[in-house]
Motif scaffolding. Structure first.
Motif, PDB file in Angstrom:
ATOM      1  N   PRO A  53      38.522 -21.133   0.312  1.00 32.13           N
ATOM      2  CA  PRO A  53      39.076 -20.151   1.255  1.00 32.13           C
ATOM      3  C   PRO A  53      39.541 -20.827   2.537  1.00 32.13           C
ATOM      4  CG  PRO A  53      36.696 -19.958   1.133  1.00 32.13           C
ATOM      5  CD  PRO A  53      37.107 -20.941   0.085  1.00 32.13           C
ATOM      6  N   VAL A  54      40.641 -20.340   3.076  1.00 31.13           N
ATOM      7  CA  VAL A  54      41.172 -20.871   4.332  1.00 31.13           C
ATOM      8  C   VAL A  54      40.986 -19.832   5.427  1.00 31.13           C
ATOM      9  CG1 VAL A  54      42.853 -22.369   3.223  1.00 31.13           C
ATOM     10  CG2 VAL A  54      43.496 -20.040   3.796  1.00 31.13           C
ATOM     11  N   GLY A  55      41.113 -20.287   6.665  1.00 31.12           N
ATOM     12  CA  GLY A  55      41.043 -19.367   7.783  1.00 31.12           C
ATOM     13  C   GLY A  55      39.647 -19.149   8.321  1.00 31.12           C
ATOM     14  N   THR A  56      38.673 -19.815   7.755  1.00 31.25           N
ATOM     15  CA  THR A  56      37.325 -19.658   8.271  1.00 31.25           C
ATOM     16  C   THR A  56      37.162 -20.473   9.553  1.00 31.25           C
ATOM     17  OG1 THR A  56      34.984 -19.855   7.773  1.00 31.25           O
ATOM     18  CG2 THR A  56      36.405 -21.492   6.784  1.00 31.25           C
ATOM     19  N   GLU A  57      36.474 -19.911  10.506  1.00 30.24           N
ATOM     20  CA  GLU A  57      36.292 -20.567  11.795  1.00 30.24           C
ATOM     21  C   GLU A  57      35.067 -21.481  11.817  1.00 30.24           C
ATOM     22  OE1 GLU A  57      38.322 -20.339  14.517  1.00 30.24           O
ATOM     23  OE2 GLU A  57      39.691 -19.227  13.222  1.00 30.24           O
ATOM     24  N   SER A  58      34.140 -21.286  10.914  1.00 28.26           N
ATOM     25  CA  SER A  58      32.909 -22.055  10.939  1.00 28.26           C
ATOM     26  C   SER A  58      32.836 -23.005   9.745  1.00 28.26           C
ATOM     27  CB  SER A  58      31.704 -21.112  10.936  1.00 28.26           C
ATOM     28  OG  SER A  58      31.706 -20.335   9.777  1.00 28.26           O
TER      29      SER A  58
END
Length: 77
Positions: A53-58
């Protein structure tokens, strides 16, 4: 995610966790397609997903589940 593993007599599964240790939806152990062969460049898949998954901040964590198998290395491409 790719693995170098020996799993011809067993299996390797992978789980993707968030920074709090909670399984990311769709990337759990039961969603992981088991690797059941020996190989130096085996792609990890969760159902029909091969891309993380992309777009995760952590940061994310990996948890490997092995049954009669050996894991030598893993890497991202």
């Amino acid at each position: 995610l790719y693995l170098n593993a020996e799993a011809g007599d067993g299996e390797v599964r992978c789980e993707l966790l968030d920074s709090e240790g909670q399984t990311l939806a769709g990337f759990g152990r039961n969603s992981s397609v088991p690797l059941t062969a020996d190989g130096v460049r085996q792609p990890v898949r969760w159902g029909d997903k091969e891309i993380l998954p992309v777009g995760t901040e952590s940061p994310v964590q990996l948890r490997f589940w092995l049954r009669n198998a050996s894991l030598y290395s893993y890497w991202f491409e």
